[in-house]
Design a protein around this motif. Structure first.
Motif, mmCIF file in Angstrom:
data_model
loop_
_atom_site.group_PDB
_atom_site.id
_atom_site.type_symbol
_atom_site.label_atom_id
_atom_site.label_comp_id
_atom_site.label_asym_id
_atom_site.label_seq_id
_atom_site.Cartn_x
_atom_site.Cartn_y
_atom_site.Cartn_z
ATOM 1 N N ARG A 1 49.665 26.435 36.464
ATOM 2 C CA ARG A 1 50.348 27.331 37.383
ATOM 3 C C ARG A 1 49.784 27.080 38.565
ATOM 4 O O ARG A 1 48.471 27.290 38.899
ATOM 5 N N LYS B 1 51.263 29.391 41.326
ATOM 6 C CA LYS B 1 51.638 30.675 41.852
ATOM 7 C C LYS B 1 50.587 31.494 42.102
ATOM 8 O O LYS B 1 50.444 31.940 42.934
ATOM 9 N N THR B 2 49.588 31.827 41.239
ATOM 10 C CA THR B 2 48.517 32.804 41.408
ATOM 11 C C THR B 2 47.430 31.872 41.157
ATOM 12 O O THR B 2 46.385 32.518 41.866
#
Length: 155
Positions: free
Chosen positions: A131, A133-134
């Protein structure tokens, strides 16, 4: 003239021996050459093989079991064991600079194909499904300035 050549050859031989066995603050450092890398002399073989790029813990243990070598200190290797280890590692596995070249060629090929993984490598983003996004903030540090420039041009 010939005497000078012999003395220079002897000096270079002595220098070569000194580089192989050096002492720093009372610690004796000596390396044994396996493949295209030097492994430390004062560690056990399974640990010292891991200093070669491309050989990890499991592969080091696998090499020792294939050659029937005990996990002893590297300096305690006999001449035959050392020769067998050198031949086995260099003929069986791709290690060191050859492995680095191979990996870089694979990444360059993916970039040239413009496939998903190649594009992710070009953008310096994770390409194995992680991921973003973070996480992967360090990979995206240079990308934030680019996005601000694009926002300014559209405004």
């Amino acid at each position: 003239m010939f005497g000078l050549r012999c003395s220079v050859g002897a000096l270079s031989d002595v220098g070569h021996r000194l580089r192989q066995t050096m002492t720093f603050h009372g610690i004796r450092v000596q390396g044994i050459r396996v493949g295209s890398a030097e492994i430390p002399d004062h560690k056990r073989i399974a640990v010292s093989l891991q200093s070669i790029y491309g050989i990890g813990r499991s592969r080091a243990r696998q090499i020792l079991s294939e050659l029937n070598i005990d996990n002893k200190l590297t300096r305690e290797l006999t001449g035959r064991e050392l020769m067998a280890l050198r031949e086995h590692v260099s003929s069986t596995y791709i290690i060191g600079e050859d492995l680095r070249r191979c990996i870089n060629a694979d990444i360059t090929r993916l970039k040239g194909l413009q496939c998903y993984k190649g594009i992710r490598h070009e953008d310096k983003l994770p390409c194995r499904g992680q991921r973003t996004k973070t996480n992967s903030r360090t990979a995206k540090k240079g990308l934030t300035a680019v996005s601000e420039r694009h926002r300014a041009s559209y405004a």
